[in-house]
Design an enzyme around this catalytic site. Structure first.
Site, mmCIF file in Angstrom:
data_model
loop_
_atom_site.group_PDB
_atom_site.id
_atom_site.type_symbol
_atom_site.label_atom_id
_atom_site.label_comp_id
_atom_site.label_asym_id
_atom_site.label_seq_id
_atom_site.Cartn_x
_atom_site.Cartn_y
_atom_site.Cartn_z
ATOM 1 N N GLU A 75 0.863 -1.033 -0.059
ATOM 2 C CA GLU A 75 0.088 -0.145 -0.092
ATOM 3 C C GLU A 75 1.018 1.419 -0.065
ATOM 4 O OE1 GLU A 75 -3.035 0.806 -0.326
ATOM 5 O OE2 GLU A 75 -4.054 -1.158 -0.132
ATOM 6 N N SER B 224 -41.322 -24.744 47.673
ATOM 7 C CA SER B 224 -40.705 -25.364 48.943
ATOM 8 C C SER B 224 -38.928 -25.023 48.990
ATOM 9 C CB SER B 224 -40.811 -26.634 48.853
ATOM 10 O OG SER B 224 -42.194 -27.322 48.923
#
Length: 694
Positions: free
Chosen positions: A86, A346
């Site tokens: 690049e 319970s």
């Protein structure tokens, strides 16, 4: 001579023009506005497990997957290839590469089209920070801004900013995000082929997206490899090997593990892009989520599940499944069901027994009568409708009898029971004040979350001590003191370790062969909540199953729905050295078996001291025939019931009469044939019968 003067004048004008151009450029650079740098600070966030594995993440404010990335965290091959392809003079130019500009211009003139670009990485960064339509004016502004940025930032910072912001398709920006999403790995671990693909993608990120255009992505990767091999940037042999490899892309993207905990910790964390750290065990979490999803396959739409796992020694939350199907609308998957307050059924009973043991109101070997009771109008029934008569306190807890914990809570005192939870900073939730709460608290008449209930049960594994829950590595390991005494905790743990495993499951044992898990289940009124909470020496696991909207989930008991899931979670946890009931503290007065003092031999009234019968229709008897002709047309018939508790509600041929205090009810009957009748007492107990009226 005249010619020399002309050349000199021309040269002077050229120099002057160049100086003017440079001066103009310098002024432009000095007064140029710089693209907004706020995007350099707006990043996504990742959530990590205890081992550093990624659990999930949150997008940046602009809905991008983007992370600040330093060159030192990226594979050197990628960095070398990026610069070579690049911007080969990146480390030497000042924002604009004059040689690249002349090369690009010459190629454009020669071929009458753009052959190669001259944009440097700095110029590309300018374009990423402030995108503008392509054109001569935009390009000139880009050059000026690139020159100014080079004066403001170091080369290293510019390079890091570019690799953090380069586009890789969709909402993926930066090499780290691309590497994590496409390859499932950090960019420091890239292969040569993967690095080449990431070099190629920013040039045309949408048309080369590997998840949507794999052929184009592979072709772009191969061009990069061949080009850089031809320039001897990479070895030709390595490039040839990579070109032959198929494109291997992971489409799953950023994981979505433990999303409810991730959101919970994000809310309490600072508003920045720092990683969110947890103490979750990623392997366990993934397995727990699989177990939860598999369990939901057995239930209809609308039902959901939550799983919560605590490491007992330090209170670390290592498993957090807030929903078995987080993306489901029908199951309200977005709701964090670990924090939802529901009726525990319970499941609070062991805490009542523990407090009764602590105060020596009873002993595990104390005899108690499981029979009908009436305490100020409160008449609890057992879930199966059967009273067992005399049994040991130990058996009453194992069998989850309802009458016994109500008797114990009545002796302890409801307010004293509730105050115990206030002392550790997490009271039970009630619809009334503590002073107005009744004995129904023993059977689910209080609100509790799965998080809170599992945390409370961890005290049984820690000899009664509660430790502050830890969600992040920065959370301190803190003791909150004793919820119950060590002796009482060990006694309850020993009893719960005797609870039979769910149907189809064998009892799990520890390394020394002793009982491994103590657990209790719960089912709230109307089958709205199914619970199972269990513990061994190392971990405590809680499971809740039900509907987030609170509607009944018919047929789902804690023992049949939630307990098997809890056992599956324990299957993937490490084995403790010894069982759940093997505490270090000597049982002392709670040792069992032993010769008990007289006051501890029996608790409550003896069997048969409070006889009780279910409501039974005594007239007419089932199948009786009554001669209607002797009574004329409509006839008044006396229906009778014995047993049960008034008032009674009679139903004749489907029509319900007003409640009656008497055990006799005069019904007017005009119909002939089979007459079906029924009676319901104050406790909801029902008897039905039918007779013939001819």
């Amino acid at each position: 001579m005249k010619g020399l003067r002309g050349i000199a004048a021309l040269f002077a004008h050229g120099v002057l023009a160049a100086l003017c151009l440079l001066a103009t450029l310098e002024i432009s650079v000095r007064f140029a506005d710089v693209p907004g740098m706020e995007r350099l600070e707006a990043n996504a966030r990742l959530v990590y497990a205890a081992d550093g594995g990624i659990l999930s993440g949150f997008l940046a404010p602009d809905e991008k997957w983007r992370f600040a990335t330093g060159a030192e965290t990226v594979d050197p091959k990628y960095l070398q290839m990026l610069v070579a392809y690049e911007d080969r003079n990146f480390w030497h130019h000042h924002g604009v590469d004059g040689f690249a500009v002349m090369r690009a211009a010459g190629q454009a003139l020669s071929h009458r089209r753009v052959v190669s670009g001259a944009s440097t990485l700095t110029m590309q960064l300018v374009r990423l920070l402030d995108p503008k339509p392509r054109g001569t004016e935009a390009k000139l502004l880009e050059i000026v801004r690139a020159l100014k940025i080079e004066r403001m930032m170091s080369k290293k910072d510019i390079f890091n900013a570019y690799i953090s912001r380069a586009p890789f398709g969709g909402n993926v920006e930066g090499v780290r995000a691309a590497s994590l999403i496409y390859f499932g790995k950090e960019p420091s671990l890239l292969t040569l082929g993967e690095a080449a693909l990431l070099v190629a993608l920013p040039q045309s990120p949408e048309s080369r997206r590997p998840d949507r255009a794999p052929d184009e992505a592979r072709a772009a990767r191969d061009r990069i490899l061949k080009s850089l091999a031809g320039r001897h940037v990479i070895a030709e042999e390595e490039a040839t090997v990579e070109v032959r490899r198929p494109l291997q892309i992971r489409i799953a993207g950023i994981p979505k593990i433990a999303p409810h905990l991730a959101l919970r910790l994000k809310v309490r964390a600072a508003e920045d892009d720092r990683p969110i750290l947890t103490v979750l065990d990623k392997g366990l979490q993934s397995k727990a989520e699989e177990i939860a999803a598999s369990a939901l396959d057995r239930w209809e739409a609308g039902v959901n599940i939550a799983i919560f796992v605590i490491r007992n020694e330090d209170g670390a939350v290592i498993g957090y499944v807030g929903s078995g199907d987080p993306g489901s609308r029908s199951r309200d998957g977005y709701v964090d069901l670990i924090r939802a307050v529901r009726s525990p059924g319970s499941a609070l009973k062991p805490l009542i027994f523990a407090m009764a043991f602590e105060e020596l109101i009873v002993h595990p070997d104390t005899i108690v009568a499981d029979q009908p009771i009436d305490i100020a109008g409160y008449r609890p029934e057992n879930a199966d409708g059967v009273f067992a008569g005399d049994l040991l306190i130990r058996q009453a807890l194992i069998l989850s009898k309802n009458t016994v914990p109500v008797l114990l809570l009545d002796r302890i005192g409801v307010d004293a029971f509730l105050s115990r939870f206030r002392t550790v900073g997490w009271p039970l939730q009630l619809s009334v004040s503590d002073s107005q709460a009744g004995l129904a608290v023993a059977l689910g008449g209080a609100g509790v979350s799965l998080e809170q209930l599992t945390w409370l049960y961890s005290a049984f594994a820690n000899e009664g001590e509660l430790r502050q829950l830890r969600y992040a590595p920065t959370d301190a390991t803190t003791s909150l003191g004793q919820l119950i005494s060590p002796e009482a905790a060990n006694a309850v743990a020993d009893i719960l370790a005797d609870v039979p495993p769910p149907v189809g499951r064998s009892r799990l044992v520890a390394q020394d062969g002793t009982r491994r898990i103590g657990f209790k289940t719960g089912t709230s009124y109307g089958f709205r909540d199914a619970w199972a909470v269990g513990f061994d020496k190392l971990h405590t696991v809680g499971v809740w199953i039900g509907r987030p909207d609170g509607a009944p989930h018919l047929g789902a008991y804690g023992v049949s729905a939630a307990a098997p899931v809890m056992m599956q979670v324990f299957d993937v946890l490490p084995l403790p050295a010894s069982g759940a009931g093997s505490g270090h503290t000597p049982p002392g007065a709670l040792a069992s078996p032993r010769n008990l003092p007289e006051r501890l031999k029996r608790f409550g009234p003896a069997t048969g001291s409070a006889p009780f019968q279910l409501p039974t229709i005594t007239f007419p008897k089932q199948g009786a025939q009554i001669a209607a002709e002797r009574l004329g047309g409509s006839a008044a018939l006396c229906l009778k019931v014995s047993g049960g508790h008034p008032p009674y509600r009679w139903t004749v041929l489907g029509k319900e009469a007003e409640p009656q205090a008497s055990q006799e009810f005069w019904a007017t009957i005009a119909t002939r044939g089979e007459i079906k009748i029924g009676v319901t007492d104050a406790d909801g107990k029902v008897d039905q019968s039918s007779f013939w009226f001819e």
